[in-house]
Design a protein around this motif. Sequence first.
Motif, PDB file in Angstrom:
ATOM      1  N   ASP A   1      15.516  70.698 -27.777  1.00 38.63           N
ATOM      2  CA  ASP A   1      14.497  71.245 -28.689  1.00 38.63           C
ATOM      3  C   ASP A   1      13.243  70.386 -28.641  1.00 38.63           C
ATOM      4  O   ASP A   1      12.122  70.894 -28.612  1.00 38.63           O
ATOM      5  N   TRP A   2      13.440  69.093 -28.645  1.00 34.26           N
ATOM      6  CA  TRP A   2      12.356  68.112 -28.609  1.00 34.26           C
ATOM      7  C   TRP A   2      11.466  68.367 -27.390  1.00 34.26           C
ATOM      8  O   TRP A   2      10.247  68.395 -27.495  1.00 34.26           O
ATOM      9  N   LEU A   3      12.114  68.569 -26.247  1.00 34.12           N
ATOM     10  CA  LEU A   3      11.368  68.833 -25.015  1.00 34.12           C
ATOM     11  C   LEU A   3      10.694  70.203 -25.040  1.00 34.12           C
ATOM     12  O   LEU A   3       9.577  70.367 -24.556  1.00 34.12           O
ATOM     13  N   GLU A   4      11.390  71.186 -25.615  1.00 31.05           N
ATOM     14  CA  GLU A   4      10.852  72.545 -25.611  1.00 31.05           C
ATOM     15  C   GLU A   4       9.614  72.687 -26.489  1.00 31.05           C
ATOM     16  O   GLU A   4       8.688  73.421 -26.144  1.00 31.05           O
ATOM     17  N   VAL A   5       9.561  71.975 -27.603  1.00 29.70           N
ATOM     18  CA  VAL A   5       8.372  72.033 -28.459  1.00 29.70           C
ATOM     19  C   VAL A   5       7.153  71.539 -27.682  1.00 29.70           C
ATOM     20  O   VAL A   5       6.094  72.167 -27.720  1.00 29.70           O
ATOM     21  N   THR A   6       7.308  70.446 -26.954  1.00 29.52           N
ATOM     22  CA  THR A   6       6.177  69.924 -26.172  1.00 29.52           C
ATOM     23  C   THR A   6       5.813  70.881 -25.035  1.00 29.52           C
ATOM     24  O   THR A   6       4.636  71.072 -24.746  1.00 29.52           O
ATOM     25  N   ARG A   7       6.818  71.490 -24.408  1.00 27.45           N
ATOM     26  CA  ARG A   7       6.538  72.451 -23.335  1.00 27.45           C
ATOM     27  C   ARG A   7       5.782  73.660 -23.877  1.00 27.45           C
ATOM     28  O   ARG A   7       4.787  74.099 -23.295  1.00 27.45           O
ATOM     29  N   ILE A   8       6.232  74.183 -24.992  1.00 24.90           N
ATOM     30  CA  ILE A   8       5.566  75.354 -25.584  1.00 24.90           C
ATOM     31  C   ILE A   8       4.142  75.001 -25.991  1.00 24.90           C
ATOM     32  O   ILE A   8       3.212  75.761 -25.716  1.00 24.90           O
TER      33      ILE A   8
END
Length: 183
Positions: A117-124
């Motif tokens: 989730d941590w990575l996905e927030v930055t990707r989004i």
Amino acid sequence: MDRQIGNCKIKQNVTVLLLHLQNILLNMVCCSLVNKSCTPGQKDWDKKRSVWAVIKVLAAEITTEDPEFLLKVAVYTRQELNIRITANFLLALAAHLPGSKPHFRRYFCAAVQLPSDWLEVTRIYSTCFSKSLPSCLKKALVDKFKQFTKYQLAKHNTRKHRCKHNKKRTKGEVICQKRLITF
């Protein structure tokens, strides 16, 4: 006296409109589970009629009156509804909207449960809004990273992720990897 009555009616109308917009946002969040034609950041993710575009417009309207509501919805979406992509999109959107930035760190750690989730927030955020992350998001990422256990970090650091980012490989490592693939 008439002016006070007029002001009270205006405030009531604004409150009713805000509640209506909040209900529509909650409905769109629930619909995002079913209506996944594309994920945020993909081509045409922000078309006029897409779920993500509607959520973005509603969130901008609501945040001017209630800056914490979007963050509360993100926490609810992740913890109660277990809709990861939508919760992560709401967090990225909240980091983008000026009204919710002061409250961002307080809710981020509750909404992000996994390193993925941590990575996905930055990707989004970087694909949908801007390549450079705002300071509220950076600080929240640091806070949450400290909360992850070694086990969580190791579990989500899969072979796929290690290989994807390890560009400085020696010649022997590349040969070993090719052998593993051919067997």
